[in-house]
Design a protein around this motif. Structure first.
Motif, mmCIF file in Angstrom:
data_model
loop_
_atom_site.group_PDB
_atom_site.id
_atom_site.type_symbol
_atom_site.label_atom_id
_atom_site.label_comp_id
_atom_site.label_asym_id
_atom_site.label_seq_id
_atom_site.Cartn_x
_atom_site.Cartn_y
_atom_site.Cartn_z
ATOM 1 N N ILE A 88 45.927 19.198 33.477
ATOM 2 C CA ILE A 88 45.352 20.144 32.512
ATOM 3 C C ILE A 88 44.671 21.277 33.283
ATOM 4 O O ILE A 88 43.774 21.025 34.096
ATOM 5 N N LYS A 89 45.070 22.499 33.022
ATOM 6 C CA LYS A 89 44.475 23.659 33.680
ATOM 7 C C LYS A 89 43.680 24.491 32.676
ATOM 8 O O LYS A 89 43.935 24.456 31.458
ATOM 9 N N GLN A 90 42.706 25.232 33.199
ATOM 10 C CA GLN A 90 41.878 26.036 32.306
ATOM 11 C C GLN A 90 42.203 27.512 32.470
ATOM 12 O O GLN A 90 42.195 28.068 33.558
ATOM 13 N N GLY A 91 42.514 28.105 31.343
ATOM 14 C CA GLY A 91 42.832 29.527 31.314
ATOM 15 C C GLY A 91 42.284 30.160 30.060
ATOM 16 O O GLY A 91 41.562 29.527 29.278
ATOM 17 N N MET A 92 42.623 31.403 29.865
ATOM 18 C CA MET A 92 42.307 32.121 28.633
ATOM 19 C C MET A 92 43.354 33.193 28.408
ATOM 20 O O MET A 92 44.064 33.592 29.343
ATOM 21 N N GLU A 93 43.436 33.634 27.167
ATOM 22 C CA GLU A 93 44.270 34.781 26.839
ATOM 23 C C GLU A 93 43.350 35.961 26.567
ATOM 24 O O GLU A 93 42.598 35.955 25.599
ATOM 25 N N PHE A 94 43.400 36.935 27.458
ATOM 26 C CA PHE A 94 42.570 38.133 27.338
ATOM 27 C C PHE A 94 43.328 39.200 26.547
ATOM 28 O O PHE A 94 44.344 39.719 27.015
ATOM 29 N N GLY A 95 42.834 39.521 25.363
ATOM 30 C CA GLY A 95 43.428 40.603 24.573
ATOM 31 C C GLY A 95 42.759 41.921 24.951
ATOM 32 O O GLY A 95 41.858 42.395 24.269
ATOM 33 N N ILE A 96 43.246 42.517 26.039
ATOM 34 C CA ILE A 96 42.544 43.648 26.656
ATOM 35 C C ILE A 96 43.016 44.984 26.101
ATOM 36 O O ILE A 96 44.206 45.214 25.878
ATOM 37 N N GLN A 97 42.044 45.873 25.901
ATOM 38 C CA GLN A 97 42.291 47.288 25.634
ATOM 39 C C GLN A 97 41.608 48.081 26.744
ATOM 40 O O GLN A 97 40.732 47.561 27.434
ATOM 41 N N THR A 98 41.983 49.323 26.899
ATOM 42 C CA THR A 98 41.424 50.100 28.004
ATOM 43 C C THR A 98 39.899 50.152 27.942
ATOM 44 O O THR A 98 39.229 50.031 28.970
ATOM 45 N N HIS A 99 39.321 50.283 26.747
ATOM 46 C CA HIS A 99 37.876 50.437 26.651
ATOM 47 C C HIS A 99 37.129 49.108 26.772
ATOM 48 O O HIS A 99 35.897 49.092 26.875
ATOM 49 N N THR A 100 37.873 47.981 26.780
ATOM 50 C CA THR A 100 37.208 46.681 26.909
ATOM 51 C C THR A 100 37.369 46.078 28.306
ATOM 52 O O THR A 100 36.910 44.953 28.544
ATOM 53 N N ILE A 101 37.993 46.793 29.211
ATOM 54 C CA ILE A 101 38.202 46.278 30.572
ATOM 55 C C ILE A 101 36.895 45.818 31.225
ATOM 56 O O ILE A 101 36.851 44.721 31.803
ATOM 57 N N PRO A 102 35.803 46.581 31.174
ATOM 58 C CA PRO A 102 34.566 46.127 31.827
ATOM 59 C C PRO A 102 34.065 44.779 31.307
ATOM 60 O O PRO A 102 33.598 43.941 32.088
ATOM 61 N N ALA A 103 34.166 44.541 30.007
ATOM 62 C CA ALA A 103 33.709 43.274 29.438
ATOM 63 C C ALA A 103 34.554 42.113 29.950
ATOM 64 O O ALA A 103 34.035 41.032 30.272
ATOM 65 N N PHE A 104 35.852 42.318 30.048
ATOM 66 C CA PHE A 104 36.728 41.257 30.554
ATOM 67 C C PHE A 104 36.510 41.006 32.041
ATOM 68 O O PHE A 104 36.597 39.868 32.506
ATOM 69 N N GLN A 105 36.200 42.065 32.780
ATOM 70 C CA GLN A 105 35.927 41.870 34.203
ATOM 71 C C GLN A 105 34.679 41.014 34.393
ATOM 72 O O GLN A 105 34.645 40.118 35.243
ATOM 73 N N THR A 106 33.671 41.266 33.572
ATOM 74 C CA THR A 106 32.450 40.464 33.627
ATOM 75 C C THR A 106 32.734 39.011 33.299
ATOM 76 O O THR A 106 32.235 38.092 33.974
ATOM 77 N N LEU A 107 33.545 38.778 32.270
ATOM 78 C CA LEU A 107 33.895 37.412 31.887
ATOM 79 C C LEU A 107 34.669 36.718 33.003
ATOM 80 O O LEU A 107 34.373 35.566 33.355
ATOM 81 N N PHE A 108 35.646 37.385 33.566
ATOM 82 C CA PHE A 108 36.442 36.773 34.630
ATOM 83 C C PHE A 108 35.577 36.418 35.834
ATOM 84 O O PHE A 108 35.735 35.352 36.433
ATOM 85 N N ASP A 109 34.665 37.290 36.182
ATOM 86 C CA ASP A 109 33.810 37.056 37.342
ATOM 87 C C ASP A 109 32.800 35.932 37.119
ATOM 88 O O ASP A 109 32.256 35.380 38.076
ATOM 89 N N ARG A 110 32.579 35.585 35.862
ATOM 90 C CA ARG A 110 31.552 34.605 35.507
ATOM 91 C C ARG A 110 32.034 33.161 35.615
ATOM 92 O O ARG A 110 31.247 32.252 35.865
ATOM 93 N N TYR A 111 33.337 32.934 35.445
ATOM 94 C CA TYR A 111 33.865 31.575 35.392
ATOM 95 C C TYR A 111 35.025 31.392 36.373
ATOM 96 O O TYR A 111 35.622 32.365 36.839
ATOM 97 N N ASP A 112 35.349 30.122 36.633
ATOM 98 C CA ASP A 112 36.499 29.799 37.470
ATOM 99 C C ASP A 112 37.716 29.557 36.585
ATOM 100 O O ASP A 112 37.682 28.683 35.706
ATOM 101 N N PHE A 113 38.750 30.304 36.825
ATOM 102 C CA PHE A 113 39.965 30.183 36.029
ATOM 103 C C PHE A 113 41.138 29.748 36.902
ATOM 104 O O PHE A 113 41.226 30.103 38.070
ATOM 105 N N ASP A 114 42.058 29.001 36.286
ATOM 106 C CA ASP A 114 43.342 28.727 36.913
ATOM 107 C C ASP A 114 44.368 29.791 36.543
ATOM 108 O O ASP A 114 45.265 30.095 37.332
ATOM 109 N N PHE A 115 44.195 30.377 35.351
ATOM 110 C CA PHE A 115 45.289 31.169 34.789
ATOM 111 C C PHE A 115 44.749 32.100 33.712
ATOM 112 O O PHE A 115 43.916 31.697 32.896
ATOM 113 N N ILE A 116 45.220 33.339 33.718
ATOM 114 C CA ILE A 116 44.851 34.314 32.694
ATOM 115 C C ILE A 116 46.108 34.993 32.163
ATOM 116 O O ILE A 116 46.901 35.550 32.933
#
Length: 277
Positions: A88-116
């Motif tokens: 079992i691996k942990q990932g997420m599906e990021f529904g990114i738009q250009t103006h939401t890139i900073p929020a997703f970068q913060t989220l990615f940097d906050r947790y350990d992911f196997d897959f996005i």
């Protein structure tokens, strides 16, 4: 290797499927590996803690993102409980738009992911499934704008594994499927960046239960990816309920062989692992 790398549970706003039930179903089907990829869509959804602060009336027209703490803890518990039966691996599906890139970068940097999975579910905070994005636009305009948004995102955002359901918009195109040749140039540009960045694309088997005439992405896109030298591929059911888990994965593997692909991938700590088809 039979792996389902696009699975949603009750941590996504559009599913009530229990995470452990999904694991048990995958084991029953004989899957070797799964990855949970619940939805995060900044711009149109509230963070879970902000949503919980609202009263019942205020919540009626609002949607929450994943409860991150509970999500990762439940995955951890299931990894331990079923370690001898399935990976079992942990990932997420990021529904990114250009103006939401900073929020997703913060989220990615906050947790350990196997897959996005990097997906485009809305543009300008207008969703496709509601037709808000398409409203008032010609088929040509909304298709071109959709791919333009993906291109602009991947020029900037690099912390992802694969592009999800690249031609997703056709699922919600009431006019009919837009001709591949009309978007081939911009899709080529997108795929060249994906390949140069050592990222991949997914084949999403929801095309079968949405009744689409082609795969998702289309065979034309898959052939183009192969011709351009793309090799990183995952297969995902995009499951939201029991009967979708693991659906059509072996069938897709056969289709990939026909195109000329030699491998599919799983991921560990954001690194692709290649498995022979």
């Amino acid at each position: 290797m039979i792996a389902d790398y696009h699975m949603h549970t009750y941590y996504s706003d559009d599913s009530q499927y229990e995470m452990e039930a999904a694991v048990k179903k995958a084991i029953d089907l004989g899957l070797n590996e799964i990855c949970f990829t619940d939805h995060v869509d900044y711009g149109i959804k509230l963070e879970h803690e902000d949503y919980m602060r609202l009263n019942e009336e205020e919540r009626k027209n609002r949607v929450a993102n994943v409860d991150y703490a509970r999500y990762f803890e439940e995955i951890r518990q299931l990894q331990v409980k079923y370690k001898d039966r399935i990976t079992i691996k942990q990932g997420m599906e990021f529904g990114i738009q250009t103006h939401t890139i900073p929020a997703f970068q913060t989220l990615f940097d906050r947790y350990d992911f196997d897959f996005i999975i990097l997906s485009c579910h809305q543009v300008e905070d207008k969703e496709f499934w509601t037709q808000d994005f398409q409203k008032g636009r010609s088929q040509q305009v909304y298709n071109e704008r959709y791919y333009e948004e993906i291109l602009n995102v991947i020029k900037v955002y690099k912390d992802y594994s694969v592009l999800g359901h690249l031609d997703l918009l056709k699922r919600y195109d009431l006019v009919g499927e837009y001709p591949f040749e009309k978007t081939k140039d911009i899709i080529t540009e997108i795929l060249k960046i994906v390949i140069a960045d050592k990222k991949g694309i997914e084949i999403n088997t929801s095309s079968f239960y949405y009744g689409l005439k082609d795969l998702m992405p289309s065979k034309n896109i898959l052939k183009l990816y192969h011709e351009l030298g793309g090799t990183i591929l995952t297969i995902g059911s995009d499951s939201h309920k029991e009967d979708q888990v693991g659906a059509h994965i072996e069938e897709i593997q056969e289709e990939l062989k026909k195109i000329g692909f030699k491998h599919i991938c799983t991921f560990d700590k954001m690194k692709p692992i290649f498995h022979d088809l």
